[in-house]
Design an enzyme around this catalytic site. Structure first.
Site, PDB file in Angstrom:
ATOM      1  CG  ASP A 134       1.313  -6.560  -3.827  1.00 20.28           C
ATOM      2  OD1 ASP A 134       0.569  -7.290  -4.509  1.00 20.28           O
ATOM      3  OD2 ASP A 134       2.408  -6.135  -4.245  1.00 20.28           O
ATOM      4  N   GLY A 135       0.133  -9.317  -2.536  1.00 23.90           N
ATOM      5  CA  GLY A 135       0.695 -10.655  -2.336  1.00 23.90           C
ATOM      6  C   GLY A 135      -0.325 -11.777  -2.283  1.00 23.90           C
ATOM      7  NE  ARG A 187      -3.966 -13.324  -9.842  1.00 25.09           N
ATOM      8  CZ  ARG A 187      -2.870 -12.757  -9.342  1.00 25.09           C
ATOM      9  NH1 ARG A 187      -1.743 -13.409  -9.341  1.00 25.09           N
ATOM     10  NH2 ARG A 187      -2.924 -11.538  -8.855  1.00 25.09           N
ATOM     11  CG  HIS A 243      -7.970 -12.087  -4.702  1.00 29.02           C
ATOM     12  ND1 HIS A 243      -6.888 -11.273  -4.507  1.00 29.02           N
ATOM     13  CD2 HIS A 243      -8.015 -12.333  -6.042  1.00 29.02           C
ATOM     14  CE1 HIS A 243      -6.298 -11.047  -5.678  1.00 29.02           C
ATOM     15  NE2 HIS A 243      -6.969 -11.670  -6.623  1.00 29.02           N
ATOM     16  CD  GLU A 257      -3.600   1.517 -12.431  1.00 31.44           C
ATOM     17  OE1 GLU A 257      -4.033   1.292 -11.273  1.00 31.44           O
ATOM     18  OE2 GLU A 257      -3.502   2.669 -12.890  1.00 31.44           O
ATOM     19  NE  ARG A 276      -4.608  -7.895 -10.725  1.00 29.60           N
ATOM     20  CZ  ARG A 276      -4.035  -8.227  -9.588  1.00 29.60           C
ATOM     21  NH1 ARG A 276      -4.553  -9.191  -8.867  1.00 29.60           N
ATOM     22  NH2 ARG A 276      -2.948  -7.629  -9.166  1.00 29.60           N
ATOM     23  CG  LEU A 297     -11.360   2.507  11.724  1.00 29.75           C
ATOM     24  CD1 LEU A 297      -9.962   3.121  11.912  1.00 29.75           C
ATOM     25  CD2 LEU A 297     -11.219   0.997  11.519  1.00 29.75           C
ATOM     26  CD  GLU A 357       8.046   8.958   8.404  1.00 30.42           C
ATOM     27  OE1 GLU A 357       8.905   8.077   8.186  1.00 30.42           O
ATOM     28  OE2 GLU A 357       8.288  10.180   8.353  1.00 30.42           O
TER      29      GLU A 357
END
Ligand code: FPP
Length: 247
Positions: free
Chosen positions: A24-25, A37, A41, A71, A75, A135, A211
């Protein structure tokens, strides 16, 4: 050269097997620089690259990145298009390197809503990297946790209707095996950047005992050192899973 923090978390041994991140951010990062924006990204994609490498270095087994929520379809059209283009770019450009590093890519979410080009790029990377064992990288795209749970409930209901399942057979394991994350351990650690204390419809079922680590860094500034910080903090915590502390 491995950082001191990396050495420390490796030596501690108690690594989170599965790390999930709400990135986020990006928008705020771009605004701080007077840029659109999309610029944020794009910078966020660089942070993805560094984080994936950091996860490999640290020995994390599964990394799940929240790249595009259900959601997010609401945008502005230009921003959605830019995000899709970036996702395509990322998987097309990086898949060779990811494969060499032993990364297996998966896409989780309601992928039917994606355009054919994005679906093809993702599908290509999933195929190309299949079998990687270093991974497992999950890209949550067009993902919403409530929709995921509803989807699992519907599949099970259909099986009951067909007579291949009785309701008493539905338990937590069976339910989990019908989520997009079937076969993956639940996240041990969830990181959210940009200082927001919200789950935002992400992995609601899977996060039951995870956590949480919120850091104030905006996603484009996130680096592997921030990942190591989060892991080091995780290692200092005592996980009780609702039980009392071991004496
Ligand atoms: C949230 O920032 C971030 C997103 C909606 C998209 C995340 C996408 C990337 C990091 C780029 C590409 C991803 C991959 C996997 C290659 P925001 O726009 O909500 O920021 P704000 O809260 O500051 O407005």
């Amino acid at each position: 050269m491995p950082s001191d923090l990396l050495e420390q978390i490796r030596l501690s041994g108690d690594l989170p097997r599965h790390v999930a991140i709400i990135m986020d951010g990006n928008g705020r990062w771009a605004r701080e620089r007077g840029k659109p924006r999309e610029f944020g990204h794009r910078a966020g994609m660089r942070a993805v690259r560094d984080t994936v490498e950091g996860a490999i270095e640290a020995g994390v087994e599964v990394l799940t990145l929240f790249a595009f929520s259900q959601e997010n379809w609401h945008r502005p059209e230009g921003e959605v298009r830019a995000l899709m283009t970036l996702l395509e770019l990322y998987v097309r450009r990086e898949r060779r390197d990811l494969k060499e590093k032993g990364v297996e890519v998966r896409a989780l979410g309601d992928l039917h809503r994606l355009g054919p080009r994005t679906r093809a790029a993702l599908g290509g990377a999933v195929e190309y990297t299949r079998g990687g064992t270093t991974l497992r990288l999950n890209l949550a795209i067009s993902y919403g946790a409530r929709a995921e749970i509803v989807h699992a409930a519907r599949v099970l209901a259909e099986r009951v209707q067909r007579g291949t399942l009785i309701p008493a057979e539905i338990d937590e394991d069976l339910f989990s095996s019908h989520l997009y994350t079937a076969g993956f351990p639940d996240p041990d650690l969830l990181i959210r950047t940009s200082g927001e204390f919200r789950i935002s419809n992400f992995m609601l079922w899977q996060l039951a005992y995870t956590e949480l680590h919120v850091c104030s860094v905006l996603w484009p500034d996130f680096s592997r050192e921030n990942l190591y910080d989060a892991i080091a903090e995780y290692q200092r915590r005592e996980r009780r899973f609702g039980r009392v502390a071991a004496s």
